[in-house]
Write a protein that holds these residues in place. Structure first.
Motif, mmCIF file in Angstrom:
data_model
loop_
_atom_site.group_PDB
_atom_site.id
_atom_site.type_symbol
_atom_site.label_atom_id
_atom_site.label_comp_id
_atom_site.label_asym_id
_atom_site.label_seq_id
_atom_site.Cartn_x
_atom_site.Cartn_y
_atom_site.Cartn_z
ATOM 1 N N ASP A 192 0.796 -1.430 0.622
ATOM 2 C CA ASP A 192 -0.048 0.209 0.091
ATOM 3 C C ASP A 192 0.986 1.047 -0.359
ATOM 4 N N ASP A 261 -7.829 -1.901 -3.289
ATOM 5 C CA ASP A 261 -6.367 -3.212 -3.523
ATOM 6 C C ASP A 261 -5.432 -2.061 -3.335
ATOM 7 N N ARG A 262 -4.013 -3.142 -3.578
ATOM 8 C CA ARG A 262 -2.911 -2.570 -3.560
ATOM 9 C C ARG A 262 -2.887 -1.300 -4.767
#
Length: 680
Positions: A192, A261-262
């Motif tokens: 992240d 999500d990332r």
């Protein structure tokens, strides 16, 4: 716009062109000239492993007459935390980040140190991360070493951040919007926070680390010592929990940069840097965020991209979030800086990224909430939410910039409503969220929509553009995306039933604004469920109005409710007034309370006040004011009495729902809990 001062080398690198190309060739980086007019150039920094890739990246940014490297940062290439936290310190000393093994200094790293010839190498982390043998090997290169280490990864990150403002370096924490800002990352997982590196470097925004559910003491102390005013959280609540955000919010302004999500988080972080730090998508980085490849290439890219004020996007194969970021900035992206070899970022992935720029696809959510009121007084900003309640759809537009054509694939539920076969159809218009602009090109007429089940697809070219389009080109649309929208029309809503602004719809923009609804409350709107099915109306003359203002920025709802209370309907013992989740023909759960029955009766049916998000019911603890504004017709206001505990007077957002109820009643669809759309 940040008021932080960017490194002196940034101005040199911003003149990328031929100068940077020469530096890259000298440093051993490969280039691939674009074979399409609108496709970006690829510049790849790669080595045999992560250590050589980091070395080549450092040389690409800092080797040459323009550079005068006094300091180099050295971090573990076998674990991420120290390299992640290094970016802001690297920006302070204007030096690169190199990687090492724990027990031995890689040849590529040693060679890069010799070429860069710094005065000091800052060794990041304790001996468990970078061993004494490595520090000795660096010292043997006739370089002074300075180890920065804490008791653990959190302490090391705090010490790295504190070194920025030390007497020796004399740096200051950079500002965003006038507030000194630090970045906060998950200390146990790297993805992240990867995209945070370039901004941390360029703006001198320290990256500190946290546990998911608790702020470590070292991090708390560092934030205080740095005199931080704002904290940007990198990642969603699964990475950095709401408890941590709440603790920070007691002392600092907090902004969360996150996606599902990332890849979405990286796009959100990079978008923040573009908007707030003046980053230029012309030079966009591309690196892997896949766990088993470690993300080391992305970590080492922070100074390279930070010098260029260039955002970083993540990829395994090309994820949708990265493709959307490239599409959104397609008119600007001229160079893709790829970090790592083809095992990390394949040639196919790079080609997909180039295609996302040359032939960008925009997936536009179509919604009734985007429609402005066509009858708004001239000169006034029209209210939105004027389309067909519960109309919805999606338009995928692929812009072939070189050929001047648009492939379209449009789906919607509008065929389930009346008056589309003779309606105007679906078009691309010029205009923004507050305007009803001219048609640039038509995609299908109303009959095509109706007979196609609300779905149409095909291709239009610039030759098909209307006279109002003038000399507009497809590339001109890409260059000015947010000045165009897709609109579906019917006879019932000739100004537009459902609509979406380029590039992705516009609902998030609407959901960030204050919005006021004047909701008609009536006993005729109440839903009765019995053995005979569902019908509207209860035997009461209760009626009134609720004025409800949603303020997403503050997470609050202001309300002013006035209901005439029948004499025989005791309210003091009744549930009160609430906002419920539910469509017109269903009785849904309570999202939050406006007032108790006692408060209603004490005020003769009039109550006003404010409800905050933390007062929402437990089942709606994750609901936000912005969520309500993305789909207001999913909620209704209900006032209850003792005689009518399910509800004595009710109104659907945004206006009460009287017209919709009349349609359902007239068509006989008020007896099964669903209308002809299946949404109620």
């Amino acid at each position: 716009m940040s008021t932080a001062t960017f490194p002196r080398f940034g101005a040199v690198v911003l003149a990328f062109g031929a100068v940077l190309a020469l530096l890259l060739v000298a440093a051993g980086l490969s280039t691939a000239a674009a074979d399409e007019h609108f496709a970006p150039e690829e510049i790849r920094s790669e080595g045999a492993d992560r250590y050589e890739t980091a070395a080549q990246t450092a040389l690409g940014a800092f080797e040459g007459e323009a550079a005068d490297v006094d300091d180099v940062l050295l971090a573990s290439g076998e674990d991420f935390p120290d390299a992640l936290a290094a970016s802001a310190l690297a920006g302070t000393v204007e030096g690169p980040i190199l990687l090492t093994r724990q027990a031995s200094l890689p040849d590529a790293t040693a060679d890069a140190i010799e070429v860069l010839d710094p005065d000091t190498v800052h060794v990041l982390g304790g001996t468990a991360a970078v061993g004494e043998e490595v520090e000795d090997a660096v010292s043997a290169l006739d370089v002074v070493t300075n180890r920065i280490a804490g008791a653990d990864r959190f302490g090391t990150a705090a010490d790295i951040a504190s070194a920025i403002v030390s007497d020796e370096l004399g740096g200051t924490v950079g500002e965003v919007g006038g507030s000194a800002t630090a970045l906060l990352a998950d200390g146990r997982n790297f993805p992240d926070a990867l995209a945070g590196g370039p901004g941390a470097y360029a703006g001198i925004h320290p990256i500190l680390l946290t546990e998911t559910d608790e702020l470590p003491d070292d991090t708390v102390d560092a934030l205080e010592g740095l005199e931080v005013e704002q904290v940007a959280i990198l990642g969603g609540s699964a990475a950095i929990g709401d408890e941590v955000e709440a603790a920070l919010a007691e002392e600092y302004d907090v902004v969360r940069l996150a996606g599902a999500d990332r890849d979405e988080t990286a796009a959100a972080v990079s978008g923040f840097f573009v908007d707030e730090l003046g980053f230029d998508p012309a030079n966009t980085g591309l690196a892997t965020g896949v766990d088993d490849l470690g993300g080391a290439d992305a970590l080492a890219s922070a100074p390279y991209l930070g010098e260029a004020l260039a955002p970083l996007t993540l990829t395994g194969s090309l994820p949708r979030a990265t493709a959307d970021f490239l599409a959104e900035h397609a008119a600007e992206v001229s160079t893709l800086h790829v970090f790592g070899g083809t095992a990390a970022v394949s040639a196919e992935t790079v080609e997909a990224a180039r295609t996302a720029v040359s032939n960008p696809t925009y997936r536009i959510e179509l919604s009734w909430i985007n429609e402005p009121d066509p009858e708004a007084p001239e000169g006034e900003t029209p209210d939105l939410f004027a389309g067909l309640p519960d109309g919805e759809g999606e338009a995928a537009l692929t812009m072939n910039r070189a050929e001047g054509s648009i492939d379209f694939d449009i789906t919607s539920n509008v065929d389930e409503f009346d008056d589309f076969d003779e309606g105007p159809g679906v078009h691309l218009h010029a205009g923004d969220l507050e305007t009803s602009g001219p048609i640039m090109v038509g995609f299908a007429d109303g009959d095509g929509l109706q007979t196609g089940g609300g779905a149409v697809s095909g291709t239009v070219t610039e030759d098909d553009f209307s006279d109002d389009a003038g000399d507009l080109t497809v590339d001109g649309i890409v260059a000015d995306l947010d000045e165009y929208y897709v609109d579906l029309h019917s006879n019932g809503f000739p100004a537009g039933a459902v609509r979406g602004q380029l590039p992705f719809g516009g609902q998030d923009d609407i959901a960030s604004r204050d919005a006021t609804f004047e909701v008609e409350l009536s006993a005729d709107h109440e839903v009765v469920e019995d053995d005979d099915g569902v019908s509207f109306g209860v035997d009461s003359d209760a009626e009134g109005e609720a004025t409800v203002t949603f303020r997403p920025g503050d997470g609050e709802v202001d309300f002013d409710i006035a209901v005439g209370l029948p004499d025989d309907d005791a309210f003091a013992e009744a549930p009160g007034a609430h906002l419920h989740e539910g469509r017109i023909a269903e009785n849904g759960p309570i999202a939050f309370f406006f007032a108790t029955g006692e408060e209603l009766e004490a005020g003769d049916g009039e109550v006003s006040g404010t409800v905050a998000e933390d007062e929402f019911q437990d089942d709606f603890a994750d609901l936000t004011v912005a969520d309500i504004l993305r789909d207001p017709s999913r909620f209704y206001v209900n006032v209850h009495s003792e005689a009518f505990p399910p509800g004595v007077a009710r109104g659907q957002l945004p206006d009460g729902g009287a017209d919709r109820i009349a349609e359902l009643t007239a068509s006989g669809d008020d007896d099964g809990g669903e209308d002809d759309n299946g949404d109620y």
